[in-house]
Design an enzyme around this catalytic site. Structure first.
Site, PDB file in Angstrom:
ATOM      1  N   GLY A  15       0.810  -1.219   0.000  1.00  0.00           N
ATOM      2  CA  GLY A  15       0.000   0.000   0.000  1.00  0.00           C
ATOM      3  C   GLY A  15       0.837   1.260   0.000  1.00  0.00           C
ATOM      4  N   TYR A  16       0.274   2.318   0.583  1.00  0.00           N
ATOM      5  CA  TYR A  16       0.936   3.624   0.633  1.00  0.00           C
ATOM      6  C   TYR A  16       2.230   3.566   1.432  1.00  0.00           C
ATOM      7  CZ  TYR A  16      -3.107   5.884  -1.434  1.00  0.00           C
ATOM      8  OH  TYR A  16      -4.095   6.283  -2.299  1.00  0.00           O
ATOM      9  N   VAL A  17       2.305   2.629   2.388  1.00  0.00           N
ATOM     10  CA  VAL A  17       3.527   2.496   3.183  1.00  0.00           C
ATOM     11  C   VAL A  17       4.455   1.444   2.567  1.00  0.00           C
ATOM     12  CG1 VAL A  17       4.380   1.611   5.396  1.00  0.00           C
ATOM     13  CG2 VAL A  17       2.625   3.361   5.340  1.00  0.00           C
ATOM     14  N   ASP A  38       1.206  -8.901  -1.870  1.00  0.00           N
ATOM     15  CA  ASP A  38      -0.096  -8.417  -1.410  1.00  0.00           C
ATOM     16  C   ASP A  38      -1.162  -9.433  -1.814  1.00  0.00           C
ATOM     17  OD1 ASP A  38      -0.975  -5.177  -0.720  1.00  0.00           O
ATOM     18  OD2 ASP A  38      -2.570  -6.626  -1.155  1.00  0.00           O
ATOM     19  N   ARG A  43      -3.504  -4.730  -7.335  1.00  0.00           N
ATOM     20  CA  ARG A  43      -2.543  -3.745  -6.843  1.00  0.00           C
ATOM     21  C   ARG A  43      -1.117  -4.125  -7.253  1.00  0.00           C
ATOM     22  NH1 ARG A  43      -3.216  -0.774  -0.934  1.00  0.00           N
ATOM     23  NH2 ARG A  43      -3.563   1.224  -1.923  1.00  0.00           N
ATOM     24  N   LYS A 221       4.514   5.676  18.056  1.00  0.00           N
ATOM     25  CA  LYS A 221       3.868   5.949  16.769  1.00  0.00           C
ATOM     26  C   LYS A 221       2.479   6.542  16.982  1.00  0.00           C
ATOM     27  CE  LYS A 221       2.566   6.176  12.671  1.00  0.00           C
ATOM     28  NZ  LYS A 221       3.030   7.161  11.723  1.00  0.00           N
ATOM     29  N   LEU A 222       1.701   5.935  17.867  1.00  0.00           N
ATOM     30  CA  LEU A 222       0.356   6.464  18.125  1.00  0.00           C
ATOM     31  C   LEU A 222       0.445   7.862  18.724  1.00  0.00           C
ATOM     32  CD1 LEU A 222      -1.597   3.453  19.716  1.00  0.00           C
ATOM     33  CD2 LEU A 222      -1.741   4.330  17.388  1.00  0.00           C
ATOM     34  N   CYS A 277      -5.030   8.027   8.845  1.00  0.00           N
ATOM     35  CA  CYS A 277      -4.422   7.625  10.129  1.00  0.00           C
ATOM     36  C   CYS A 277      -4.765   8.465  11.350  1.00  0.00           C
ATOM     37  CB  CYS A 277      -2.921   7.555   9.955  1.00  0.00           C
ATOM     38  SG  CYS A 277      -2.478   6.222   8.818  1.00  0.00           S
ATOM     39  N   ARG A 433      -8.551  26.397   3.256  1.00  0.00           N
ATOM     40  CA  ARG A 433      -7.133  26.120   3.518  1.00  0.00           C
ATOM     41  C   ARG A 433      -6.299  27.392   3.648  1.00  0.00           C
ATOM     42  NH1 ARG A 433      -6.023  20.836   4.926  1.00  0.00           N
ATOM     43  NH2 ARG A 433      -7.355  19.446   3.761  1.00  0.00           N
TER      44      ARG A 433
HETATM   45  P1  NAD Z   1      -3.037   0.408   2.518  1.00  0.00           P
HETATM   46  O1  NAD Z   1      -4.442   0.016   2.722  1.00  0.00           O
HETATM   47  O2  NAD Z   1      -2.665   1.371   1.444  1.00  0.00           O
HETATM   48  O3  NAD Z   1      -2.162  -0.904   2.246  1.00  0.00           O
HETATM   49  C1  NAD Z   1      -2.273  -2.083   2.984  1.00  0.00           C
HETATM   50  C2  NAD Z   1      -2.129  -3.269   2.019  1.00  0.00           C
HETATM   51  O4  NAD Z   1      -2.095  -4.472   2.780  1.00  0.00           O
HETATM   52  C3  NAD Z   1      -3.313  -3.412   1.037  1.00  0.00           C
HETATM   53  O5  NAD Z   1      -2.833  -3.367  -0.290  1.00  0.00           O
HETATM   54  C4  NAD Z   1      -3.911  -4.772   1.399  1.00  0.00           C
HETATM   55  O6  NAD Z   1      -4.405  -5.489   0.279  1.00  0.00           O
HETATM   56  C5  NAD Z   1      -2.730  -5.482   2.009  1.00  0.00           C
HETATM   57  N1  NAD Z   1      -3.081  -6.609   2.869  1.00  0.00           N
HETATM   58  C6  NAD Z   1      -4.047  -6.669   3.823  1.00  0.00           C
HETATM   59  N2  NAD Z   1      -4.062  -7.889   4.397  1.00  0.00           N
HETATM   60  C7  NAD Z   1      -3.094  -8.617   3.786  1.00  0.00           C
HETATM   61  C8  NAD Z   1      -2.632  -9.945   3.950  1.00  0.00           C
HETATM   62  N3  NAD Z   1      -3.143 -10.767   4.867  1.00  0.00           N
HETATM   63  N4  NAD Z   1      -1.622 -10.373   3.148  1.00  0.00           N
HETATM   64  C9  NAD Z   1      -1.082  -9.553   2.223  1.00  0.00           C
HETATM   65  N5  NAD Z   1      -1.482  -8.271   2.036  1.00  0.00           N
HETATM   66  C10 NAD Z   1      -2.469  -7.812   2.814  1.00  0.00           C
HETATM   67  O7  NAD Z   1      -2.520   0.923   3.922  1.00  0.00           O
HETATM   68  P2  NAD Z   1      -1.312   1.944   4.198  1.00  0.00           P
HETATM   69  O8  NAD Z   1      -1.793   3.333   4.063  1.00  0.00           O
HETATM   70  O9  NAD Z   1      -0.110   1.496   3.453  1.00  0.00           O
HETATM   71  O10 NAD Z   1      -1.100   1.697   5.756  1.00  0.00           O
HETATM   72  C11 NAD Z   1      -0.561   0.499   6.241  1.00  0.00           C
HETATM   73  C12 NAD Z   1      -0.195   0.685   7.706  1.00  0.00           C
HETATM   74  O11 NAD Z   1       0.795   1.706   7.827  1.00  0.00           O
HETATM   75  C13 NAD Z   1      -1.360   1.121   8.596  1.00  0.00           C
HETATM   76  O12 NAD Z   1      -1.179   0.516   9.864  1.00  0.00           O
HETATM   77  C14 NAD Z   1      -1.162   2.614   8.725  1.00  0.00           C
HETATM   78  O13 NAD Z   1      -1.679   3.107   9.944  1.00  0.00           O
HETATM   79  C15 NAD Z   1       0.344   2.739   8.719  1.00  0.00           C
HETATM   80  N6  NAD Z   1       0.862   4.026   8.221  1.00  0.00           N
HETATM   81  C16 NAD Z   1       0.305   4.614   7.113  1.00  0.00           C
HETATM   82  C17 NAD Z   1       0.852   5.803   6.635  1.00  0.00           C
HETATM   83  C18 NAD Z   1       0.272   6.502   5.418  1.00  0.00           C
HETATM   84  O14 NAD Z   1       0.697   7.603   5.139  1.00  0.00           O
HETATM   85  N7  NAD Z   1      -0.652   5.914   4.676  1.00  0.00           N
HETATM   86  C19 NAD Z   1       1.970   6.362   7.255  1.00  0.00           C
HETATM   87  C20 NAD Z   1       2.518   5.709   8.358  1.00  0.00           C
HETATM   88  C21 NAD Z   1       1.962   4.541   8.831  1.00  0.00           C
HETATM   89  C1  UGA Z   2       0.458  11.865   9.050  1.00  0.00           C
HETATM   90  C2  UGA Z   2       1.749  12.192   9.805  1.00  0.00           C
HETATM   91  O1  UGA Z   2       2.174  13.511   9.458  1.00  0.00           O
HETATM   92  C3  UGA Z   2       2.845  11.193   9.476  1.00  0.00           C
HETATM   93  O2  UGA Z   2       4.004  11.457  10.255  1.00  0.00           O
HETATM   94  C4  UGA Z   2       2.339   9.784   9.765  1.00  0.00           C
HETATM   95  O3  UGA Z   2       3.318   8.824   9.416  1.00  0.00           O
HETATM   96  C5  UGA Z   2       1.070   9.530   8.979  1.00  0.00           C
HETATM   97  O4  UGA Z   2       0.070  10.531   9.333  1.00  0.00           O
HETATM   98  C6  UGA Z   2       0.440   8.205   9.274  1.00  0.00           C
HETATM   99  O5  UGA Z   2       0.696   7.599  10.288  1.00  0.00           O
HETATM  100  O6  UGA Z   2      -0.371   7.841   8.413  1.00  0.00           O
HETATM  101  P1  UGA Z   2      -0.432  12.273   6.585  1.00  0.00           P
HETATM  102  O7  UGA Z   2      -1.749  11.941   7.189  1.00  0.00           O
HETATM  103  O8  UGA Z   2      -0.020  11.575   5.356  1.00  0.00           O
HETATM  104  O9  UGA Z   2       0.723  12.015   7.659  1.00  0.00           O
HETATM  105  O10 UGA Z   2      -0.372  13.841   6.257  1.00  0.00           O
HETATM  106  P2  UGA Z   2      -0.201  15.155   7.176  1.00  0.00           P
HETATM  107  O11 UGA Z   2       0.725  16.060   6.505  1.00  0.00           O
HETATM  108  O12 UGA Z   2       0.102  14.828   8.580  1.00  0.00           O
HETATM  109  O13 UGA Z   2      -1.652  15.804   7.080  1.00  0.00           O
HETATM  110  C7  UGA Z   2      -2.760  15.215   7.731  1.00  0.00           C
HETATM  111  C8  UGA Z   2      -3.959  16.136   7.623  1.00  0.00           C
HETATM  112  O14 UGA Z   2      -3.792  17.292   8.433  1.00  0.00           O
HETATM  113  C9  UGA Z   2      -4.219  16.644   6.203  1.00  0.00           C
HETATM  114  O15 UGA Z   2      -5.596  16.645   5.960  1.00  0.00           O
HETATM  115  C10 UGA Z   2      -3.662  18.052   6.242  1.00  0.00           C
HETATM  116  O16 UGA Z   2      -4.239  18.889   5.278  1.00  0.00           O
HETATM  117  C11 UGA Z   2      -4.031  18.457   7.655  1.00  0.00           C
HETATM  118  N1  UGA Z   2      -3.189  19.552   8.204  1.00  0.00           N
HETATM  119  C12 UGA Z   2      -1.854  19.391   8.334  1.00  0.00           C
HETATM  120  C13 UGA Z   2      -3.804  20.720   8.621  1.00  0.00           C
HETATM  121  O17 UGA Z   2      -5.031  20.871   8.535  1.00  0.00           O
HETATM  122  N2  UGA Z   2      -3.019  21.727   9.149  1.00  0.00           N
HETATM  123  C14 UGA Z   2      -1.668  21.603   9.296  1.00  0.00           C
HETATM  124  O18 UGA Z   2      -1.027  22.546   9.791  1.00  0.00           O
HETATM  125  C15 UGA Z   2      -1.078  20.398   8.871  1.00  0.00           C
END
Ligand code: NAD
Ligand code: UGA
Length: 459
Positions: A15-17, A38, A43, A221-222, A277, A433
Site C-alpha cells: 500500500g501507501y507504506v 499483497d 494492486r 507511533k500512536l 491515520c 485552507r
Molecule cells: P493500505 O491500505 O494502502 O495498504 C495495505 C495493504 O495491505 C493493502 O494493499 C492490502 O491489500 C494489504 N493486505 C491486507 N491484508 C493482507 C494480507 N493478509 N496479506 C497480504 N497483504 C495484505 O494501507 P497503508 O496506508 O499502506 O497503511 C498500512 C499501515 O501503515 C497502517 O497501519 C497505517 O496506519 C500505517 N501508516 C500509514 C501511513 C500513510 O501515510 N498511509 C503512514 C505511516 C503509517
Molecule cells: C500523518 C503524519 O504527518 C505522518 O508522520 C504519519 O506517518 C502519517 O500521518 C500516518 O501515520 O499515516 P499524513 O496523514 O499523510 O501524515 O499527512 P499530514 O501532513 O500529517 O496531514 C494530515 C492532515 O492534516 C491533512 O488533511 C492536512 O491537510 C491536515 N493539516 C496538516 C492541517 O489541517 N493543518 C496543518 O497545519 C497540517
C-alpha cells in the site's frame, strides 16, 4: 540463477507504506533483494505497470530505477516468506467496525492473518517487523501466534513504525527526522534489532536511528500522530474564536509558532485534518486508555477528534449562513478533494463529509482535483447532484461559490479574474485552507470567507 544478494527482505502489504518504503530501501541498498507481496493481485499488477497505484512525487523514478533489479512485486506470499530473512508487515490496521471496541479500537485481523501465514509458511528463522501502526502490546500477541506451533523455528518481532506523510513520502523516507526501532531487550531481540539498524545505516545518519524497548516504539507511533493532530485541532479551535473577535488565525499561528518551544509546523488552520491515520490512531489511543481504566486521558484525546468534526460542520454552517441561509439549487465548486495536496488519496478527507453535508442542503456540486477525481467518484458513488470536472476553470463556470478543500498550489495560481467573470453573482469564495489572496479576490468582486479571520464582503 544463483541469488547473490546479501539479504532477502519481504514486505507484506503493497500500500501507501509498503510500496514507497520498500522502493526506498531497494534504491539505497542494491545489495539486498526486496520483494513486496499483497493479497490484492490488481494492486501488484499496478506496481508492475507504468501507472503505479500510489501517487507520490519522486516515487515513479525510484521504482523505475530498481524494479526488476532488486525490487520485485509479487502475489506469491508463501514463496516470499520462505525465501526471506526479514519480513516487514505493512498491512492495513483500520478502525474496527464491529463487536467490542467498534468505532475506536484497531481492527487487527489483517495483521493476525499475516502472522499466521508467516508461521505456516516459514521454514527458517525470521525477523518479523511491525511497519504498520498497531496498539501497544501487539508484539506480544504476535509472538504468541508465531510461536504457537512447535516447529522449532525462531521468530523475533521488531517494531519499526513508519512516520512518512503522504505527498512528501519519498523525501521523508530519504531524509527521515528519525527511524525508530524497538525490540525485546533480550540477546536475540537486540541481535534482531541490530539487523534492522544495519538496513537503515545504508543512508540514515546513525544519530537519527533511535533504538528503544518494543513497547515504547509501538506507543510512540500512536503518540506522534496524536500530538500532530492535537496541534491542528488546537489551532482550528482558536480559528473559531478568531472569527468572533476579528483576530487573524494566520497572525496568531505566526506569533505562537516563533516561540522555539512551540515551533511553526502543523499550525495551519483548515477545514480539519483528514487522511487514513490521524482519526483512527487517536481513537485507538483513546481506546487503549479506556482499556487500562484511564477514562480522563481517553476523553482528552477524543476531544481532538471532536474538534475536528466540529470544524467541518462549522465550515458548512458558515457557507449556509453567508449564502443567505439556503444552498438549495446553488452550484458550488469544490476546489480539491484529496485529504491534502500532492496525493490522490481521499481516505477520511474532510472534503467527503463536507460534500455530503452540502448535498444534504440540496446544493449542486462540481468537484475538481488534479489527482483525486477517480477516488472522489468512488467515495461519492450513488450520491446524486455531483459533477466531476478535471479543469478548474470549467468546474467554476456558472457556480455561485468556490470552496477550497485541498491546498493544491495550482489553486493559489488560478486566474480569478477570469473565473469571476464566468460565475453567478454574488460570487463567494470559502477558503478552507487559507491559500488564496483574500484581499485580491475581494477587490475582484468576490465575497471572501477565510478560516479564522473576518470575511471580506460587499454587502
Ligand atoms: P493500505 O491500505 O494502502 O495498504 C495495505 C495493504 O495491505 C493493502 O494493499 C492490502 O491489500 C494489504 N493486505 C491486507 N491484508 C493482507 C494480507 N493478509 N496479506 C497480504 N497483504 C495484505 O494501507 P497503508 O496506508 O499502506 O497503511 C498500512 C499501515 O501503515 C497502517 O497501519 C497505517 O496506519 C500505517 N501508516 C500509514 C501511513 C500513510 O501515510 N498511509 C503512514 C505511516 C503509517
Ligand atoms: C500523518 C503524519 O504527518 C505522518 O508522520 C504519519 O506517518 C502519517 O500521518 C500516518 O501515520 O499515516 P499524513 O496523514 O499523510 O501524515 O499527512 P499530514 O501532513 O500529517 O496531514 C494530515 C492532515 O492534516 C491533512 O488533511 C492536512 O491537510 C491536515 N493539516 C496538516 C492541517 O489541517 N493543518 C496543518 O497545519 C497540517
Amino acid at each position: 540463477m544463483k541469488n547473490t544478494f546479501q539479504k532477502n527482505i519481504l514486505c507484506i502489504g503493497a500500500g501507501y507504506v509498503g510500496g514507497p518504503t520498500m522502493a526506498m530501501i531497494a534504491y539505497k541498498c542494491p545489495q539486498y533483494k526486496i520483494t513486496v507481496v499483497d493479497i490484492n493481485h490488481e494492486r501488484i499488477a499496478q506496481w508492475n505497470s507504468s501507472k503505479l497505484p500510489v501517487y507520490e512525487p519522486g516515487l515513479d523514478e525510484i521504482v523505475k530505477a530498481t524494479r526488476g533489479k532488486n525490487l520485485f512485486f509479487d502475489t506469491d506470499i508463501d514463496k516470499g516468506i520462505k525465501e526471506s530473512d526479514i519480513i516487514f508487515v505493512g498491512v492495513n490496521t483500520p478502525t474496527k467496525t464491529f463487536g467490542a471496541g467498534a468505532g475506536m479500537a484497531a481492527d487487527l485481523q489483517y495483521w493476525e492473518k499475516t502472522a499466521r501465514q508467516i508461521r505456516e509458511a516459514a521454514e527458517s528463522p525470521k525477523i518479523v517487523v511491525e511497519k504498520c501502526t498497531i496498539p501497544v502490546k501487539t508484539a506480544l500477541a504476535m509472538e504468541r501466534i508465531l510461536t504457537s506451533k512447535d516447529n522449532h523455528i525462531s521468530f523475533e518481532v521488531i517494531s519499526n513504525p513508519e512516520f512518512l506523510a503522504e505527498g512528501t513520502a519519498m523525501e521523508d523516507l530519504e531524509f527521515p527526522d528519525r527511524v525508530l526501532i524497538g525490540s525485546r531487550e533480550t540477546e536475540s531481540g537486540i541481535k534482531a534489532r541490530n539487523a534492522i539498524v544495519e538496513i537503515y545505516k545504508n543512508w540514515v545518519p546513525k544519530e537519527r536511528i533511535i533504538e528503544s524497548n518494543i513497547w515504547s516504539s509501538e506507543l510512540s507511533k500512536l503518540v506522534a500522530n496524536a500530538f500532530l493532530a492535537q496541534r491542528i485541532s488546537s489551532i482550528n479551535a482558536i480559528s473559531a474564536l478568531c472569527e468572533k473577535t476579528d483576530a487573524n488565525v494566520g497572525e496568531v499561528s505566526k506569533a505562537i509558532g516563533m516561540d522555539s518551544r512551540l515551533g511553526s509546523k502543523f499550525l495551519n488552520a483548515s477545514i480539519g485534518f483528514g487522511g487514513s491515520c490521524f482519526k483512527k490512531d487517536i481513537l485507538n489511543l483513546a481506546y487503549l486508555c479506556k482499556t487500562y481504566g484511564l477514562d480522563e486521558v481517553a476523553d482528552y484525546w477524543e476531544s481532538v477528534v471532536k474538534i475536528n468534526e466540529y470544524q467541518k460542520e462549522r465550515f458548512v454552517l458558515n457557507m449556509l449562513n453567508s449564502m443567505f441561509n439556503t444552498l438549495a439549487g446553488k452550484r458550488i465548486c469544490l476546489l480539491g478533494f484529496a485529504f491534502k495536496a500532492d496525493t490522490g488519496d481521499t481516505r477520511e478527507t474532510p472534503a467527503l463529509s463536507i460534500a455530503k453535508r452540502l448535498v444534504e442542503e440540496k446544493a449542486e456540486l462540481v468537484i475538481t482535483d488534479p489527482k483525486a477525481l477517480s477516488n472522489a467518484m468512488i467515495d461519492l458513488d450513488g450520491v446524486n447532484g455531483i459533477t466531476y470536472e478535471p479543469d478548474p476553470y470549467r468546474a467554476a463556470a456558472g457556480c455561485d461559490a468556490l470552496a477550497v478543500m485541498t491546498e493544491w498550489k495550482l489553486y493559489a495560481e488560478l486566474d480569478y479574474d477570469r473565473i469571476y467573470n464566468t460565475m453567478a453573482k454574488p460570487a463567494f469564495v470559502f477558503d478552507g485552507r487559507n491559500i488564496l489572496d483574500h484581499k485580491g479576490l475581494h477587490k475582484i468582486g468576490f465575497n471572501v470567507f477565510p478560516i479564522g479571520s473576518p470575511p471580506l464582503t460587499h454587502y
